[in-house]
Motif scaffolding. Structure first.
Motif, PDB file in Angstrom:
ATOM      1  N   CYS A  70     -49.530  29.895  -1.352  1.00 25.69           N
ATOM      2  CA  CYS A  70     -48.923  29.560  -2.634  1.00 25.69           C
ATOM      3  C   CYS A  70     -47.720  28.643  -2.418  1.00 25.69           C
ATOM      4  N   CYS A  73     -44.417  30.584  -4.376  1.00 22.28           N
ATOM      5  CA  CYS A  73     -43.694  31.726  -3.805  1.00 22.28           C
ATOM      6  C   CYS A  73     -43.876  31.853  -2.296  1.00 22.28           C
ATOM      7  N   CYS A  86     -52.503  32.581  -7.343  1.00 25.46           N
ATOM      8  CA  CYS A  86     -51.675  33.510  -6.578  1.00 25.46           C
ATOM      9  C   CYS A  86     -51.380  34.746  -7.424  1.00 25.46           C
ATOM     10  N   CYS A  88     -48.670  35.908  -7.953  1.00 21.72           N
ATOM     11  CA  CYS A  88     -47.442  35.654  -8.714  1.00 21.72           C
ATOM     12  C   CYS A  88     -47.730  34.895 -10.010  1.00 21.72           C
ATOM     13  N   SER A  90     -49.018  31.704 -10.079  1.00 23.38           N
ATOM     14  CA  SER A  90     -49.059  30.264  -9.859  1.00 23.38           C
ATOM     15  C   SER A  90     -50.465  29.815  -9.445  1.00 23.38           C
TER      16      SER A  90
HETATM   17 ZN   LIG Z   1     -47.295  32.732  -5.583  1.00 20.52          ZN
END
Ligand SMILES: [Zn+2]
Length: 109
Positions: A70, A73, A86, A88, A90
């Motif tokens: 990613c 992050c 990801c 997260c 993204s």
């Molecule tokens: Zn990420």
């Protein structure tokens, strides 16, 4: 069925290199993100190898999982499918493994 064309080109490449020697086994790496279906390759293999140096050879298929890095992050994670996302949230992901289709070994008799 694009696996037929892919299997054909793999077999052609091996036939070119073994210089007439009989092939005992062939190992392929087919990444889970490559879009190639290993079962289809197995099915095509017998058809394509008939009458060649690879006839009767054992086909071993290794399936490395997809991984992505990613860019948001920095996490490296395993990708289940071809759409990079990801945990997260993204989608700015660099795919680092799992897209390959390559011959990793050829064993001749
Ligand atoms: Zn990420």
């Amino acid at each position: 069925m694009h696996e037929l064309a892919i299997t054909q080109s793999v077999v052609d490449a091996v036939v070119e290199r073994v210089d007439g020697a009989k092939v005992r086994s062939l190992t392929l790496e087919i990444g889970t993100l490559s879009g190639v279906v290993p079962d289809s390759v197995r099915f095509c293999f017998d058809l394509v190898t008939a009458g060649t140096e690879l006839e009767g050879a054992t086909l071993v298929i290794v399936e490395p999982p997809g991984t992505g890095d990613c860019r948001t992050c920095g996490l490296r994670f395993t990708m289940e499918d071809v759409f990079p996302l990801c945990p997260c949230g993204s989608a700015d992901v660099k795919i680092t493994d799992g897209q390959q289709l390559k011959i990793t070994s050829v064993e001749v008799r």
